[in-house]
Design a protein around this motif. Structure first.
Motif, PDB file in Angstrom:
ATOM      1  N   GLU A 153      -5.187 -26.297 -22.608  1.00  0.00           N
ATOM      2  CA  GLU A 153      -4.887 -25.876 -23.976  1.00  0.00           C
ATOM      3  C   GLU A 153      -4.483 -24.399 -24.062  1.00  0.00           C
ATOM      4  OE1 GLU A 153      -4.439 -27.571 -26.609  1.00  0.00           O
ATOM      5  OE2 GLU A 153      -5.140 -29.518 -25.931  1.00  0.00           O
ATOM      6  N   ALA A 154      -5.289 -23.519 -23.479  1.00  0.00           N
ATOM      7  CA  ALA A 154      -5.011 -22.085 -23.613  1.00  0.00           C
ATOM      8  C   ALA A 154      -3.820 -21.635 -22.772  1.00  0.00           C
ATOM      9  CB  ALA A 154      -6.256 -21.280 -23.222  1.00  0.00           C
ATOM     10  N   LEU A 155      -3.666 -22.203 -21.565  1.00  0.00           N
ATOM     11  CA  LEU A 155      -2.595 -21.768 -20.671  1.00  0.00           C
ATOM     12  C   LEU A 155      -1.362 -22.661 -20.798  1.00  0.00           C
ATOM     13  CD1 LEU A 155      -1.701 -19.808 -18.489  1.00  0.00           C
ATOM     14  CD2 LEU A 155      -2.725 -21.330 -16.784  1.00  0.00           C
ATOM     15  N   MET A 156      -1.530 -23.940 -20.451  1.00  0.00           N
ATOM     16  CA  MET A 156      -0.400 -24.870 -20.504  1.00  0.00           C
ATOM     17  C   MET A 156       0.118 -25.048 -21.929  1.00  0.00           C
ATOM     18  SD  MET A 156      -0.039 -25.809 -17.353  1.00  0.00           S
ATOM     19  CE  MET A 156      -0.885 -26.130 -15.811  1.00  0.00           C
ATOM     20  N   GLY A 157      -0.793 -25.146 -22.880  1.00  0.00           N
ATOM     21  CA  GLY A 157      -0.390 -25.378 -24.268  1.00  0.00           C
ATOM     22  C   GLY A 157       0.395 -24.242 -24.882  1.00  0.00           C
ATOM     23  N   ASN A 158       0.271 -23.064 -24.288  1.00  0.00           N
ATOM     24  CA  ASN A 158       0.994 -21.906 -24.806  1.00  0.00           C
ATOM     25  C   ASN A 158       2.267 -21.585 -24.039  1.00  0.00           C
ATOM     26  OD1 ASN A 158      -0.425 -20.854 -27.117  1.00  0.00           O
ATOM     27  ND2 ASN A 158      -2.089 -20.269 -25.756  1.00  0.00           N
ATOM     28  N   PHE A 159       2.261 -21.872 -22.725  1.00  0.00           N
ATOM     29  CA  PHE A 159       3.342 -21.328 -21.912  1.00  0.00           C
ATOM     30  C   PHE A 159       4.143 -22.331 -21.082  1.00  0.00           C
ATOM     31  CE2 PHE A 159      -0.040 -18.062 -22.251  1.00  0.00           C
ATOM     32  CZ  PHE A 159       0.661 -17.137 -23.015  1.00  0.00           C
ATOM     33  N   VAL A 160       3.635 -23.529 -20.848  1.00  0.00           N
ATOM     34  CA  VAL A 160       4.355 -24.492 -20.014  1.00  0.00           C
ATOM     35  C   VAL A 160       5.047 -25.515 -20.910  1.00  0.00           C
ATOM     36  CG1 VAL A 160       4.172 -26.200 -18.167  1.00  0.00           C
ATOM     37  CG2 VAL A 160       2.694 -24.178 -18.153  1.00  0.00           C
ATOM     38  N   GLU A 161       6.352 -25.514 -20.882  1.00  0.00           N
ATOM     39  CA  GLU A 161       7.155 -26.267 -21.853  1.00  0.00           C
ATOM     40  C   GLU A 161       6.813 -27.754 -21.893  1.00  0.00           C
ATOM     41  OE1 GLU A 161       9.646 -26.631 -24.959  1.00  0.00           O
ATOM     42  OE2 GLU A 161       9.130 -24.759 -23.945  1.00  0.00           O
ATOM     43  N   GLY A 162       6.858 -28.442 -20.749  1.00  0.00           N
ATOM     44  CA  GLY A 162       6.610 -29.879 -20.737  1.00  0.00           C
ATOM     45  C   GLY A 162       5.204 -30.246 -21.170  1.00  0.00           C
ATOM     46  N   ALA A 163       4.215 -29.483 -20.704  1.00  0.00           N
ATOM     47  CA  ALA A 163       2.818 -29.780 -21.018  1.00  0.00           C
ATOM     48  C   ALA A 163       2.490 -29.527 -22.483  1.00  0.00           C
ATOM     49  CB  ALA A 163       1.902 -28.942 -20.132  1.00  0.00           C
ATOM     50  N   ARG A 164       3.237 -28.649 -23.105  1.00  0.00           N
ATOM     51  CA  ARG A 164       2.954 -28.289 -24.494  1.00  0.00           C
ATOM     52  C   ARG A 164       3.043 -29.489 -25.432  1.00  0.00           C
ATOM     53  NH1 ARG A 164       6.758 -23.349 -25.880  1.00  0.00           N
ATOM     54  NH2 ARG A 164       5.387 -23.127 -27.686  1.00  0.00           N
ATOM     55  N   LYS A 165       3.866 -30.455 -25.092  1.00  0.00           N
ATOM     56  CA  LYS A 165       4.026 -31.614 -25.966  1.00  0.00           C
ATOM     57  C   LYS A 165       2.795 -32.523 -25.967  1.00  0.00           C
ATOM     58  CE  LYS A 165       9.059 -31.621 -25.628  1.00  0.00           C
ATOM     59  NZ  LYS A 165      10.278 -32.375 -25.264  1.00  0.00           N
ATOM     60  N   LEU A 166       1.935 -32.358 -24.968  1.00  0.00           N
ATOM     61  CA  LEU A 166       0.701 -33.136 -24.896  1.00  0.00           C
ATOM     62  C   LEU A 166      -0.512 -32.263 -25.172  1.00  0.00           C
ATOM     63  CD1 LEU A 166       1.446 -35.365 -21.770  1.00  0.00           C
ATOM     64  CD2 LEU A 166       1.590 -35.991 -24.186  1.00  0.00           C
ATOM     65  N   SER A 167      -0.305 -31.198 -25.919  1.00  0.00           N
ATOM     66  CA  SER A 167      -1.375 -30.268 -26.254  1.00  0.00           C
ATOM     67  C   SER A 167      -1.820 -30.472 -27.701  1.00  0.00           C
ATOM     68  CB  SER A 167      -0.877 -28.830 -26.061  1.00  0.00           C
ATOM     69  OG  SER A 167      -1.742 -27.910 -26.674  1.00  0.00           O
ATOM     70  N   VAL A 168      -3.119 -30.592 -27.901  1.00  0.00           N
ATOM     71  CA  VAL A 168      -3.660 -30.726 -29.258  1.00  0.00           C
ATOM     72  C   VAL A 168      -3.293 -29.498 -30.083  1.00  0.00           C
ATOM     73  CG1 VAL A 168      -5.771 -30.958 -30.626  1.00  0.00           C
ATOM     74  CG2 VAL A 168      -5.560 -32.171 -28.451  1.00  0.00           C
ATOM     75  N   GLN A 169      -3.269 -28.351 -29.430  1.00  0.00           N
ATOM     76  CA  GLN A 169      -2.874 -27.119 -30.120  1.00  0.00           C
ATOM     77  C   GLN A 169      -1.490 -27.255 -30.736  1.00  0.00           C
ATOM     78  OE1 GLN A 169      -1.412 -22.595 -28.964  1.00  0.00           O
ATOM     79  NE2 GLN A 169      -2.316 -23.907 -27.419  1.00  0.00           N
ATOM     80  N   GLN A 170      -0.541 -27.782 -29.978  1.00  0.00           N
ATOM     81  CA  GLN A 170       0.826 -27.939 -30.479  1.00  0.00           C
ATOM     82  C   GLN A 170       0.899 -28.982 -31.586  1.00  0.00           C
ATOM     83  OE1 GLN A 170       3.535 -26.103 -29.824  1.00  0.00           O
ATOM     84  NE2 GLN A 170       2.285 -24.780 -28.524  1.00  0.00           N
TER      85      GLN A 170
END
Length: 238
Positions: A169-186
């Protein structure tokens, strides 16, 4: 909702040690916001970084972890859950009651400080304070359900959940484009984007995708936790 289960869960979550731990998240967010409010620079970007990346992306999942796992993991670890399982009470009702309490506490310790921080930093301009508050409500519900499930399925819920909160959430959800789509944060940001003024908040997930994902994640985690608890067998010696 079962009143007895709710009372026991509330007492366990707001006990002295855990209650003090829960206060760290809103206190930190408000402190950072107070310090940031006195600095120069672009206030809009400041709000996005403090409320979006720090509040929604880092502090909220950690808070959800503490509350969600604390609602049931401790009882499973020390074996006291056996007393609840021995009662003629549907397992789904135990889970939904604990989830309701956990969600309420997560809301109180995240959404309220988020609103106050937003007003402190930016006032009511562009609806940012309200938008991030709504995002905290919807994302907090999902985090509570996911971490409650984690507390049921593994005795290492805190370690695994912390890795998820900080890495995904904190790292991938903010900075990794592909992973961001599976982030609760996004997903939460997508809801915030629909509440705030046009163009003031951006998310990589459309609202049409975010809402179903939020619903499926919360409902799915709750159902799986109920099924797992129904199959859990403990003895008073554990």
């Amino acid at each position: 909702m079962n009143p007895t289960v709710a009372r026991l869960t509330l007492r366990g979550l707001l006990g002295r040690r855990r209650g003090l731990l829960l206060l760290v998240v809103p206190a930190l967010l408000l402190l950072v916001s107070a310090l940031a409010a006195g600095t120069g620079g672009d206030k809009h970007d400041l709000v996005v970084n403090v409320l979006g990346r720090l509040g929604l992306g880092t502090l909220l999942p950690i808070l959800g972890l503490v509350v969600g796992t604390g609602a049931i993991a401790t009882e499973i670890d020390d074996g006291s859950i056996v007393y609840l399982l021995a009662k003629p009470l549907p397992r789904w009702k135990i889970i939904t009651t604990k989830l309701a309490v956990a969600t309420g506490i997560t809301w109180a310790f995240s959404a309220v400080p988020m609103l106050l921080s937003g007003l402190l930093l930016y006032g009511t301009k562009e609806g940012l304070a309200l938008a991030y508050t709504v995002a905290a409500l919807v994302a907090g519900t999902v985090y509570s359900a996911l971490f409650l499930l984690l507390g049921v399925v593994t005795r290492h819920a805190v370690v695994i959940g912390l890795g998820y909160a900080l890495v995904w959430e904190a790292l991938m959800g903010n900075f990794v484009e592909g992973a961001r789509k599976l982030s609760v944060q996004q997903w939460g940001l997508s809801v915030a984007e629909s509440v705030a003024a046009e163009g003031s908040i951006t998310s990589v997930v459309s609202l049409g995708a975010a809402v179903p994902l939020l619903l499926v994640a919360a409902a799915g985690a709750t159902a799986l936790a109920s099924v797992r608890l129904a199959g859990l067998t403990l003895t008073s010696d554990e």
